[in-house]
Design a protein around this motif. Structure first.
Motif, mmCIF file in Angstrom:
data_model
loop_
_atom_site.group_PDB
_atom_site.id
_atom_site.type_symbol
_atom_site.label_atom_id
_atom_site.label_comp_id
_atom_site.label_asym_id
_atom_site.label_seq_id
_atom_site.Cartn_x
_atom_site.Cartn_y
_atom_site.Cartn_z
ATOM 1 N N TRP A 92 4.294 9.670 5.442
ATOM 2 C CA TRP A 92 3.737 9.042 4.245
ATOM 3 C C TRP A 92 4.743 8.100 3.593
ATOM 4 O O TRP A 92 4.354 7.118 2.985
ATOM 5 C CB TRP A 92 3.271 10.129 3.266
ATOM 6 N N THR A 93 6.024 8.390 3.702
ATOM 7 C CA THR A 93 7.031 7.546 3.056
ATOM 8 C C THR A 93 7.324 6.269 3.842
ATOM 9 O O THR A 93 7.777 5.290 3.272
ATOM 10 C CB THR A 93 8.352 8.321 2.862
ATOM 11 N N LYS A 94 7.055 6.239 5.144
ATOM 12 C CA LYS A 94 7.418 5.080 5.963
ATOM 13 C C LYS A 94 6.241 4.307 6.551
ATOM 14 O O LYS A 94 6.419 3.210 7.055
ATOM 15 C CB LYS A 94 8.327 5.539 7.098
ATOM 16 N N ALA A 95 5.050 4.839 6.491
ATOM 17 C CA ALA A 95 3.895 4.229 7.168
ATOM 18 C C ALA A 95 3.619 2.803 6.681
ATOM 19 O O ALA A 95 3.439 1.896 7.493
ATOM 20 C CB ALA A 95 2.661 5.095 6.993
ATOM 21 N N LYS A 96 3.601 2.576 5.377
ATOM 22 C CA LYS A 96 3.306 1.254 4.842
ATOM 23 C C LYS A 96 4.376 0.254 5.277
ATOM 24 O O LYS A 96 4.064 -0.847 5.738
ATOM 25 C CB LYS A 96 3.207 1.310 3.315
ATOM 26 N N GLN A 97 5.619 0.629 5.155
ATOM 27 C CA GLN A 97 6.747 -0.226 5.536
ATOM 28 C C GLN A 97 6.707 -0.573 7.035
ATOM 29 O O GLN A 97 7.006 -1.689 7.428
ATOM 30 C CB GLN A 97 8.054 0.495 5.189
ATOM 31 N N MET A 98 6.286 0.370 7.858
ATOM 32 C CA MET A 98 6.268 0.176 9.310
ATOM 33 C C MET A 98 4.942 -0.417 9.806
ATOM 34 O O MET A 98 4.810 -0.742 10.974
ATOM 35 C CB MET A 98 6.521 1.510 10.028
ATOM 36 N N GLY A 99 3.956 -0.530 8.923
ATOM 37 C CA GLY A 99 2.653 -1.047 9.331
ATOM 38 C C GLY A 99 1.906 -0.076 10.226
ATOM 39 O O GLY A 99 1.132 -0.466 11.104
ATOM 40 N N ALA A 100 2.135 1.212 10.017
ATOM 41 C CA ALA A 100 1.535 2.260 10.851
ATOM 42 C C ALA A 100 0.533 3.068 10.032
ATOM 43 O O ALA A 100 0.534 3.034 8.804
ATOM 44 C CB ALA A 100 2.620 3.184 11.390
ATOM 45 N N THR A 101 -0.300 3.811 10.717
ATOM 46 C CA THR A 101 -1.261 4.699 10.073
ATOM 47 C C THR A 101 -0.534 5.940 9.557
ATOM 48 O O THR A 101 0.290 6.517 10.267
ATOM 49 C CB THR A 101 -2.333 5.135 11.093
#
Length: 151
Positions: A92-101
């Protein structure tokens, strides 16, 4: 009476031996498997790795609560008690930054339906449920049909 029992035993013996002969023709013990006609003690060469196409489109779910397929290769990803490479992009902490689900909220619930602050141990090993999309033919025949409500 004794003549009938001898004939019955002889009949059974002939049936068993003829069945054994037929099964030997079909393979080891008459069983065919995905390994092919190979003795258990023999290690056959591994099948070539399946090709995982780049930039795949998501394959739609075929049933409710189906785990999503992985649209990228995961070769050399470590998923062990000490590390989980999947979480480096999908947490949840990295998904937006990585463009991942993001991983589903269901992954934070334990077997007693208690919500946890981190991924539940029963959902930590991603490959128990999720598999990579690959260009592979089915191993066995299949007549599966999608749930009509998802069409």
């Amino acid at each position: 009476m004794m003549k009938k029992s001898i004939l019955l035993m002889l009949s059974i013996a002939l049936t068993l031996t003829s069945g054994f002969a037929v099964s030997q023709e079909r393979g080891i013990g008459g069983v065919e498997s995905l390994r092919g006609n190979v003795e258990l003690e023999v290690t056959r060469a591994a099948d070539p790795l399946k090709r995982v196409p780049r930039d795949q489109v998501d394959i739609e779910s075929s049933y409710v609560f189906q785990p999503p397929l992985i649209p990228h290769h995961i070769r050399s990803y470590e998923i062990s008690l000490n590390a989980n490479k999947c979480l480096s992009c999908h947490s949840w902490t990295k998904a937006k930054q990585m463009g991942a689900t993001k991983i589903s909220v269901t992954h934070f619930t334990n077997r007693n339906d208690e919500v946890l602050a981190d991924v539940s141990p029963r959902r930590y090993f991603c490959l128990q449920c999720h598999v990579t999309q690959a260009d592979a033919k089915p191993l066995v025949g299949n007549s599966f049909e999608r749930v009509k409500s998802l069409q």
